[in-house]
Design an enzyme around this catalytic site. Structure first.
Site, short mmCIF file in Angstrom:
data_model
loop_
_atom_site.label_atom_id
_atom_site.label_comp_id
_atom_site.label_asym_id
_atom_site.label_seq_id
_atom_site.Cartn_x
_atom_site.Cartn_y
_atom_site.Cartn_z
CG ASP A 117 -1.86 1.21 1.20
OD1 ASP A 117 -2.55 1.42 0.18
OD2 ASP A 117 -1.90 1.98 2.18
CB SER A 118 0.20 4.71 -1.07
OG SER A 118 -1.05 4.83 -0.41
CG HIS A 125 -7.13 6.22 4.23
ND1 HIS A 125 -6.28 5.49 3.43
CD2 HIS A 125 -6.34 6.93 5.07
CE1 HIS A 125 -5.02 5.77 3.77
NE2 HIS A 125 -5.04 6.63 4.76
CB CYS A 150 -10.14 5.13 -0.96
SG CYS A 150 -8.76 5.89 -0.07
CD GLU A 174 -2.96 9.06 6.24
OE1 GLU A 174 -2.04 9.88 6.39
OE2 GLU A 174 -2.86 8.00 5.59
CB CYS A 183 -2.64 1.03 -2.75
SG CYS A 183 -2.75 2.75 -3.18
N1 DGL Z 1 -4.07 3.85 -0.38
C1 DGL Z 1 -4.71 4.86 -1.19
C2 DGL Z 1 -5.90 4.25 -1.93
O1 DGL Z 1 -6.45 3.24 -1.53
C3 DGL Z 1 -5.13 6.07 -0.37
C4 DGL Z 1 -3.98 6.90 0.15
C5 DGL Z 1 -3.17 7.56 -0.94
O2 DGL Z 1 -3.69 8.47 -1.64
O3 DGL Z 1 -2.02 7.17 -1.11
O4 DGL Z 1 -6.29 4.77 -2.94
#
Ligand code: DGL
Length: 269
Positions: A6-7, A188, A186, A154, A69
């Site tokens: 993940d990012s 989050h 997403c 966050e 992600c």
């Molecule tokens: N993990 C990213 C997603 O699911 C969200 C956070 C980011 O923008 O890096 O799209």
């Protein structure tokens, strides 16, 4: 071992569901916290960062990698699968979260009117539209980029009136389209699920990724013994971040739901 990328922290919610569903498997998580967020970055940057992450996890022994992600799944996965994997690691696999969620949405939707929310990059990619349209003809697909939601989650602003106001603004256009299914595209957004459900009302089924993606992964492994056979199953969990072990440990707990040990910092290039 199964690699989960993940990012940043968000994919830890997906990893948690993988562990619940497949406790015996070894998992290595990589969060690119040093370069997050990906959601507003361009195609080339997201592709290159994701490719580096995949290379790192393969180098570390992953037989299968899941891009937890949505942004990486939307912008980088297809090119990695079609152009890079076949040349570099033809016997390994990289999968994402978009197809499992699209399948679940089509299974859930009676009216065929489906909404998708995600980062700007995910929505601009139109990858959910493409995958949904492959699964059923004549769907009405309505998308909305929600770039403010990741920072609000966050910063622990879930449940605050300002967050509810922003959510209402983002969701209003989808509500007026009478969708009966909404994809939370997403990592989050599961934290906002209760508020989103309340705003969308009882006629809209809200789908978040962790449980769905974990169920589909278990199913995939049953159908692909040639991949499953190469995955180690000693219940090991290892975590890598590209920045800030201490922050990863403390902040990651919120996403993972339990204490995180074994965090190491690495660089990707
Ligand atoms: N993990 C990213 C997603 O699911 C969200 C956070 C980011 O923008 O890096 O799209």
């Amino acid at each position: 071992m199964i690699g989960v990328f993940d990012s940043g922290f968000g994919g830890l919610t997906i990893l948690q569901s993988f562990i619940d569903e497949l406790p015996a498997y070894d998992f290595t998580y990589l969060g690119d916290n040093g370069r997050t967020p990906y959601g507003n970055k361009s195609l080339n940057v997201i592709y290159e960062y994701t490719r580096q992450a995949v290379e790192f996890l393969f180098g570390f022994g992953a037989g299968l990698i899941i891009l937890a992600c949505n942004t990486a799944s939307a912008k980088a996965l297809r090119k990695i699968q079609q152009e890079w994997l076949s040349v570099n690691y033809p016997d390994r696999r990289v999968l994402g979260v978009v197809i499992p969620l699209a399948e679940a949405a089509v299974e859930a939707s009676k009216s065929g009117r489906i909404g998708v929310i995600g980062t700007r990059a995910t929505i601009e990619s139109r990858v959910y539209d493409q995958e949904l349209n492959k699964l059923r003809e004549g769907l009405g697909i309505f998308s909305q980029a929600c770039p403010l939601l990741v920072p609000l989650v966050e910063e622990n602003w879930v449940g605050k009136p300002e967050t509810t106001m922003i959510l209402k603004k983002y969701l209003r256009p989808l509500k007026t389209k009478n969708i009966d299914t909404l994809i939370l595209g997403c990592t989050h957004y599961p934290f906002l699920k209760n508020d989103i459900k309340r705003i969308m009302g009882k006629n809209c089924h809200v789908l978040d990724a962790p449980g769905i993606v974990a169920g589909k992964l278990a199913d995939y492994l049953k159908r692909h013994p040639e991949i499953d056979g190469n995955l180690s199953k000693d219940g090991k969990r290892v975590f890598y971040t590209t920045d800030g072990e201490d922050r990863f440990r403390s902040f990651g707990r919120k996403f993972f739901g339990k204490h995180i040990s074994n965090v190491r910092t690495t660089t990707l290039e």
